[in-house]
Design an enzyme around this catalytic site. Structure first.
Site, short mmCIF file in Angstrom:
data_model
loop_
_atom_site.label_atom_id
_atom_site.label_comp_id
_atom_site.label_asym_id
_atom_site.label_seq_id
_atom_site.Cartn_x
_atom_site.Cartn_y
_atom_site.Cartn_z
N THR A 138 2.52 0.93 1.83
CA THR A 138 1.43 0.82 0.85
C THR A 138 0.69 -0.34 0.65
O THR A 138 -0.69 -0.44 0.82
CB THR A 138 2.13 1.31 -0.68
OG1 THR A 138 2.52 2.79 -0.68
CG2 THR A 138 0.82 1.42 -1.77
N SER B 210 6.06 1.67 7.88
CA SER B 210 7.03 1.30 6.69
C SER B 210 8.46 1.44 7.10
O SER B 210 8.66 2.45 7.91
CB SER B 210 6.83 2.34 5.63
OG SER B 210 7.56 2.44 4.69
N THR C 61 8.02 -15.56 0.41
CA THR C 61 9.04 -15.85 1.21
C THR C 61 9.38 -14.58 2.01
O THR C 61 9.68 -13.44 1.30
CB THR C 61 10.16 -16.51 0.39
OG1 THR C 61 9.70 -17.63 -0.14
CG2 THR C 61 11.68 -16.72 1.25
N CYS D 266 2.16 16.12 -7.33
CA CYS D 266 2.43 14.79 -6.61
C CYS D 266 3.33 13.91 -7.69
O CYS D 266 3.69 14.28 -8.75
CB CYS D 266 0.99 14.10 -6.46
SG CYS D 266 0.19 13.52 -8.21
N1 PLP Z 1 1.38 6.27 4.28
C1 PLP Z 1 1.96 7.61 4.22
C2 PLP Z 1 1.33 8.51 5.50
C3 PLP Z 1 3.16 7.86 3.91
O1 PLP Z 1 3.90 8.98 4.35
C4 PLP Z 1 3.89 6.91 2.80
C5 PLP Z 1 5.08 7.19 2.15
O2 PLP Z 1 5.45 8.27 1.82
C6 PLP Z 1 3.00 5.74 2.70
C7 PLP Z 1 1.85 5.41 3.39
C8 PLP Z 1 3.49 4.60 1.79
O3 PLP Z 1 4.61 3.87 2.28
P1 PLP Z 1 5.65 3.07 1.41
O4 PLP Z 1 6.55 4.03 0.83
O5 PLP Z 1 6.45 2.32 2.26
O6 PLP Z 1 4.79 2.32 0.48
#
Ligand code: PLP
Length: 391
Positions: free
Chosen positions: A72, A199, A237, A324
């Site tokens: 994210t 991620s 950090t 959601c």
């Molecule tokens: N983008 C996509 C396509 C995802 O599937 C996800 C998580 O489900 C994210 C972004 C967000 O990643 P994170 O959980 O590391 O913030």
């Protein structure tokens, strides 16, 4: 009860090899990589090794890899950073209607700041049409952000084509590769990608670590201000143990990618064939250019949430796009975008498998889902005489 984990698109277990690599950096090797004395040298070296492994996974240069706190954050940084750095050149950005909320909500936030965003339609399988992308480009377009692979229906977008279109017009191209990285081959140079989000927890590393790849020469504003970490671009950090874990997960993903794709695709296809035997059930997303581990469906006249609760009585962990995380009962924006009406989109089921799953587990799922669906349909007011009320 034995858990059958079929929700790898939600998160994955930290791989044992990954945990082993991380362990020293949670215990003895706790030096701050920015410190100058020898004790911190191992931490610094470990972070740089992880950076090399990430670069190797996506064909990047080590200097183009920046560690972040999650996917994210990577999406937010790429999109806001590009918008803020290029706002004088133009205020228009292009994305698609099926992006993850990390992208969609960031775009909506920027709209409130005076940016203009085009949300491209997708076809029934979730693909954007490159001709529509070309038509949407304007003289003031500064960024195209289109996901590599969709988290709900597994569609792998025509990334090379999008990259070529963007590069020919000198427009920045960011892709959210959170579901793709480590699961399908990625080459940022061949695909003309300028920024790419990863991620950790989607590929066997812990939650709470991510990467933003930023091509050399691409200027974006920082989100995090403070110390001079990550070559002055992302203050904070470094989360050394998690970064080490992500580096090891990337190394393993690259080393075993062909083998894993073959194994996982075979299980996915068997799962799809098995589930599609249930009447009034459809595969969502494409049959080609689909994430290897992702099987997704709409099953008519059942509620996604009810299915998940019942499946867990069998120990099966799955997902549904129908609600959601906010707890809203709105059906998934992805299923609506590919053309399903609300009443059908509500019956969504996503089973996402990984290389740790076994053929026996796939058999269990193929047995359990029809039982669950039958039980729910037997109780459903919209299931009449062996078919949905609307059929
Ligand atoms: N983008 C996509 C396509 C995802 O599937 C996800 C998580 O489900 C994210 C972004 C967000 O990643 P994170 O959980 O590391 O913030």
């Amino acid at each position: 009860m034995k858990i059958i984990y079929a929700d790898h698109a939600a998160t994955t277990r930290v791989k044992p090899e990954v945990l082993e690599k991380m362990r020293p950096y949670l215990t003895e090797e706790y030096g701050n990589p920015s410190s100058l004395y020898g004790f911190s040298y191992n931490s610094k070296r470990a972070v740089e090794q992880a950076r090399e492994n990430i670069a190797g996974l996506i064909g990047a240069d080590v200097k183009e890899v920046y560690f972040t706190g999650c996917g994210t954050e990577s999406d937010n940084w790429a999109i806001k950073g590009a918008a803020w750095a290029n706002g004088k050149k133009g205020k228009h950005m292009i994305t698609s209607k099926t992006e993850h909320h990390a992208v969609l909500h960031t775009c909506q936030y920027l709209e409130k700041q005076g940016f203009d965003v085009t949300y491209l339609d997708v076809d029934k399988d979730g693909f954007i049409n490159p001709d529509e992308l070309i038509k949407a480009i304007r003289p003031d377009t500064i960024l195209i952000t289109i996901m590599f692979a969709n988290n709900e229906i597994g569609t792998i977008m025509p990334i090379s084509e999008i990259g070529r279109i963007a590069r020919e017009r000198s427009i920045l191209f960011h892709t959210d590769a959170v579901q793709a990285a480590g699961h399908v081959p990625i080459d940022v140079n061949a695909m003309n990608i300028d920024m790419l989000s990863i991620s950790g927890h989607k590929l066997g590393a812990p939650k709470g670590v991510g990467v933003l790849y930023i091509r050399k020469g691409v200027k974006i504003e920082s989100l995090m201000h403070g110390g001079g970490h990550e070559r002055g671009k992302r203050a904070g950090t470094e989360n050394v143990p998690h970064i080490v874990g992500l580096g090891e997960a990337a190394r393993l993903a690259k080393a075993y990618m062909d083998e894993n794709i073959k194994k996982v695709t075979a299980m996915r296809d068997r799962l799809i064939d098995g589930i599609l035997k249930i009447p009034y059930t459809r595969l969502t997303g494409p049959t080609e250019n689909r994430l290897p581990g992702l099987a997704s469906f709409v099953i008519e006249a059942v509620e996604g949430e009810a299915m998940l609760l019942k499946l867990f009585e069998y120990g099966i962990c799955a997902s549904s796009g129908s609600a959601c995380s906010s707890g809203s009962l709105d059906p998934s924006h992805v299923l609506l975008a590919i053309g399903y009406p609300h009443h059908i989109a509500h019956g969504s089921l996503r089973l996402s498998i990984g290389e740790e799953n076994t053929d026996e587990e796939i058999d269990r799922i193929i047995e359990a889902v029809p039982e669950v669906v039958k039980k729910l349909r037997d109780m459903s007011p919209v299931w009449e005489n062996g078919k949905p009320a609307w059929a």
